[in-house]
Design a protein around this motif. Structure first.
Motif, PDB file in Angstrom:
ATOM      1  N   ALA A 311       8.524  -3.926 -13.686  1.00 28.42           N
ATOM      2  CA  ALA A 311       7.191  -4.435 -13.322  1.00 28.42           C
ATOM      3  C   ALA A 311       6.145  -3.337 -13.270  1.00 28.42           C
ATOM      4  CB  ALA A 311       7.267  -5.152 -11.966  1.00 28.42           C
ATOM      5  N   PHE A 312       6.584  -2.118 -12.921  1.00 23.92           N
ATOM      6  CA  PHE A 312       5.632  -1.006 -12.760  1.00 23.92           C
ATOM      7  C   PHE A 312       6.182   0.226 -13.487  1.00 23.92           C
ATOM      8  CE2 PHE A 312       5.609  -3.644  -8.908  1.00 23.92           C
ATOM      9  CZ  PHE A 312       4.304  -4.105  -8.918  1.00 23.92           C
ATOM     10  N   PRO A 313       6.011   0.277 -14.792  1.00 20.32           N
ATOM     11  CA  PRO A 313       6.616   1.372 -15.563  1.00 20.32           C
ATOM     12  C   PRO A 313       5.927   2.719 -15.380  1.00 20.32           C
ATOM     13  CG  PRO A 313       5.297  -0.029 -16.996  1.00 20.32           C
ATOM     14  CD  PRO A 313       5.329  -0.702 -15.658  1.00 20.32           C
ATOM     15  N   GLU A 314       4.735   2.726 -14.794  1.00 20.73           N
ATOM     16  CA  GLU A 314       3.986   3.975 -14.690  1.00 20.73           C
ATOM     17  C   GLU A 314       3.499   4.207 -13.269  1.00 20.73           C
ATOM     18  OE1 GLU A 314       1.969   4.176 -19.173  1.00 20.73           O
ATOM     19  OE2 GLU A 314       0.747   3.654 -17.417  1.00 20.73           O
ATOM     20  N   ALA A 315       3.386   5.476 -12.919  1.00 18.21           N
ATOM     21  CA  ALA A 315       2.658   5.910 -11.724  1.00 18.21           C
ATOM     22  C   ALA A 315       1.498   6.770 -12.212  1.00 18.21           C
ATOM     23  CB  ALA A 315       3.565   6.717 -10.796  1.00 18.21           C
ATOM     24  N   ILE A 338       1.466   3.933  -7.175  1.00 19.95           N
ATOM     25  CA  ILE A 338       2.880   3.700  -7.447  1.00 19.95           C
ATOM     26  C   ILE A 338       3.175   2.247  -7.105  1.00 19.95           C
ATOM     27  CG2 ILE A 338       5.254   4.399  -6.949  1.00 19.95           C
ATOM     28  CD1 ILE A 338       4.233   7.060  -5.954  1.00 19.95           C
ATOM     29  N   ARG A 339       3.898   1.572  -8.002  1.00 23.90           N
ATOM     30  CA  ARG A 339       4.217   0.153  -7.804  1.00 23.90           C
ATOM     31  C   ARG A 339       2.957  -0.672  -7.552  1.00 23.90           C
ATOM     32  NH1 ARG A 339       9.816  -1.390  -5.875  1.00 23.90           N
ATOM     33  NH2 ARG A 339       8.649  -3.181  -5.078  1.00 23.90           N
ATOM     34  N   GLY A 340       1.860  -0.292  -8.189  1.00 24.06           N
ATOM     35  CA  GLY A 340       0.615  -1.028  -8.052  1.00 24.06           C
ATOM     36  C   GLY A 340      -0.109  -0.798  -6.750  1.00 24.06           C
ATOM     37  N   MET A 341       0.395   0.083  -5.888  1.00 24.41           N
ATOM     38  CA  MET A 341      -0.231   0.356  -4.595  1.00 24.41           C
ATOM     39  C   MET A 341      -0.928   1.705  -4.666  1.00 24.41           C
ATOM     40  SD  MET A 341       2.763  -1.019  -2.022  1.00 24.41           S
ATOM     41  CE  MET A 341       1.646  -1.070  -0.620  1.00 24.41           C
ATOM     42  N   PHE A 371       3.814   3.254  -0.484  1.00 23.34           N
ATOM     43  CA  PHE A 371       3.673   2.829  -1.873  1.00 23.34           C
ATOM     44  C   PHE A 371       4.691   1.752  -2.236  1.00 23.34           C
ATOM     45  CE2 PHE A 371       2.087   7.123  -1.484  1.00 23.34           C
ATOM     46  CZ  PHE A 371       0.898   7.088  -2.184  1.00 23.34           C
ATOM     47  N   GLY A 372       5.365   1.191  -1.247  1.00 25.33           N
ATOM     48  CA  GLY A 372       6.338   0.136  -1.502  1.00 25.33           C
ATOM     49  C   GLY A 372       7.642   0.624  -2.089  1.00 25.33           C
ATOM     50  N   VAL A 373       7.888   1.912  -2.069  1.00 28.03           N
ATOM     51  CA  VAL A 373       9.124   2.467  -2.629  1.00 28.03           C
ATOM     52  C   VAL A 373      10.215   2.413  -1.555  1.00 28.03           C
ATOM     53  CG1 VAL A 373      10.228   4.491  -3.655  1.00 28.03           C
ATOM     54  CG2 VAL A 373       7.841   3.953  -4.186  1.00 28.03           C
ATOM     55  N   GLY A 374      11.224   1.577  -1.795  1.00 29.33           N
ATOM     56  CA  GLY A 374      12.277   1.368  -0.813  1.00 29.33           C
ATOM     57  C   GLY A 374      12.095   0.027  -0.143  1.00 29.33           C
ATOM     58  N   GLN A 375      12.727  -1.002  -0.689  1.00 30.60           N
ATOM     59  CA  GLN A 375      12.591  -2.351  -0.163  1.00 30.60           C
ATOM     60  C   GLN A 375      13.871  -2.749   0.569  1.00 30.60           C
ATOM     61  OE1 GLN A 375       9.695  -4.479  -0.785  1.00 30.60           O
ATOM     62  NE2 GLN A 375       8.832  -2.493  -1.329  1.00 30.60           N
TER      63      GLN A 375
END
Length: 400
Positions: A311-315, A338-341, A371-375
């Protein structure tokens, strides 16, 4: 004609100057506060936050001077003809304004200091303003930041209400009662209605402009950032040497440190060490290229719980503001997505001459959950620490 009070019942010139400077600054703070909280995160909104913080510190300093001056220079008394309830209301209103003029800047300063983002505050890019002492643990800092943010917001609305009442009361004394109360805080010659209008309307117009330009500023955000960052000359552009450059990261899992790198990234750099304020950087990172050398981690990182590469290939990191912090050290102020955030980030770095090229090294600590990393089970620091370091080691040469 409005009554003109004698000199002995007028405020001093210093008190008048401080009053009107603080009044203008408060209107700008209220307007900018309502604007920046409605803007999408970006370079322009980041700059507005920095400007808002610097102006808040200015108001705190001016208010302290105003209080010292008031304690050492007795203000003119209210006239005996004023009804008792109006006297009480005037005293309570002024006490409320003074309290908010101290509480709002202090809560804002403390909120910024407690923020896990650890964004530095400068006074209009002239010097750093140190952070206030805050708890050491991340959970305590986040809880403190949240409470202060709520208190700061409530205080802002209270300030808006009190300023409205204060202005209404001043206009009543100046235009309806014409009893000389308003004239005590203006130069000796009492203002005419036209002079009063010319004095008040520009201030109200500035505050209104800040309050209602939020959507327009959002649309102009990216365009303005790119325009402001236009290179002064081709010599300011740099080309990265991929073989000698590295973009790394460090973390801790169950108390054991680990590190890795992003193997694929690009960067467009426009920067002149002698004129850092005119620089611009846009770095795009392929999040799917994260590599640690540990098969378990390398399999997990692209998944939805972590970078969610599908869903989020780039930072992206974009900086349109730089400042010198030492002889060979600088700070890039921008935003990281990152992750759209998207969040504001300040990246400190140093430059070193390597003969045929220049090396830039830097490090910044991030809170990955910002940044939503780690759900899911990884949204707390029980398994993997919330703090993660990003390390930059770039070797580049000037474009020819």
């Amino acid at each position: 004609m409005p009554a003109t009070p004698p000199a002995q019942v007028r405020y001093s010139a210093v008190a008048m100057a401080l009053h009107w400077l603080i009044a203008l600054a408060v209107l700008l703070l209220l307007g900018s506060g309502m604007t920046m909280t409605r803007m999408a995160p970006g370079l322009l909104s980041f700059d507005l936050y920095q400007w808002h913080k610097a102006l808040g510190i200015t108001v705190l300093a001016l208010t302290l001077l105003r209080i010292i001056w008031r304690l050492t220079h007795r203000p003119p008394p209210l006239p005996d003809s004023m009804p008792r309830l109006e006297r009480l209301a005037a005293h309570l209103g002024h006490a409320g304004l003074y309290a908010l003029l101290l509480v709002l800047p202090l809560t804002g300063w403390a909120m910024v200091s407690a923020s896990p983002l650890n964004i530095p505050t400068t006074w209009f890019n002239l010097f750093l303003i140190p952070h206030l002492p805050t708890p050491e643990t991340l959970e305590a800092r986040k809880a403190l930041e949240s409470g202060l943010e709520e208190l700061h917001g409530i205080g802002g609305w209270l300030m808006l209400a009190l300023v409205g009442v204060h202005v209404a009361a001043a206009l009543r004394h100046a235009l309806i009662l014409r009893d000389g109360i308003f004239s005590r805080m203006v130069p000796a010659r009492a203002p005419t209605l036209r002079q009063l209008a010319w004095a008040i309307l520009p201030v109200l117009a500035i505050a209104a402009a800040f309050a209602f330009r939020g959507p327009a500023l959002e649309q102009a955000d990216r365009t303005a950032a790119l325009t402001d960052a236009a290179p002064a000359s081709a010599a300011d552009s740099w080309i990265i040497d991929p073989a000698r450059s590295r973009l790394g990261f460090r973390g801790t899992q169950m108390g054991a440190p680990f590190e890795g790198e992003f193997r694929r990234f690009t960067a467009e750099i426009v920067f002149d060490p002698d004129r850092p304020d005119s620089g611009h950087v846009l770095a795009v990172v392929d999040t799917g290229s994260a590599h640690t050398g540990d098969s378990q981690k390398d399999t997990a990182l692209p998944q939805a719980d972590w970078f969610d590469v599908g869903a989020f290939p780039e930072a992206r990191f974009e900086a349109g503001s730089f400042r010198r912090t030492g002889p060979d050290s600088y700070e890039a102020i921008g935003s990281l997505t990152i992750r759209g955030m998207q969040r504001p980030v300040a990246l400190p770095f140093t430059l070193a001459d390597e003969g045929d090229a220049t090396r830039a090294t830097g490090r910044v600590q991030l809170i990955r959950t910002e940044f939503g990393v780690g759900q899911g089970q990884f949204a707390t620091g029980d398994w993997v620490a919330l703090e993660a370091d990003v390390t930059v080691d770039l070797v580049a040469r000037r474009a020819r």
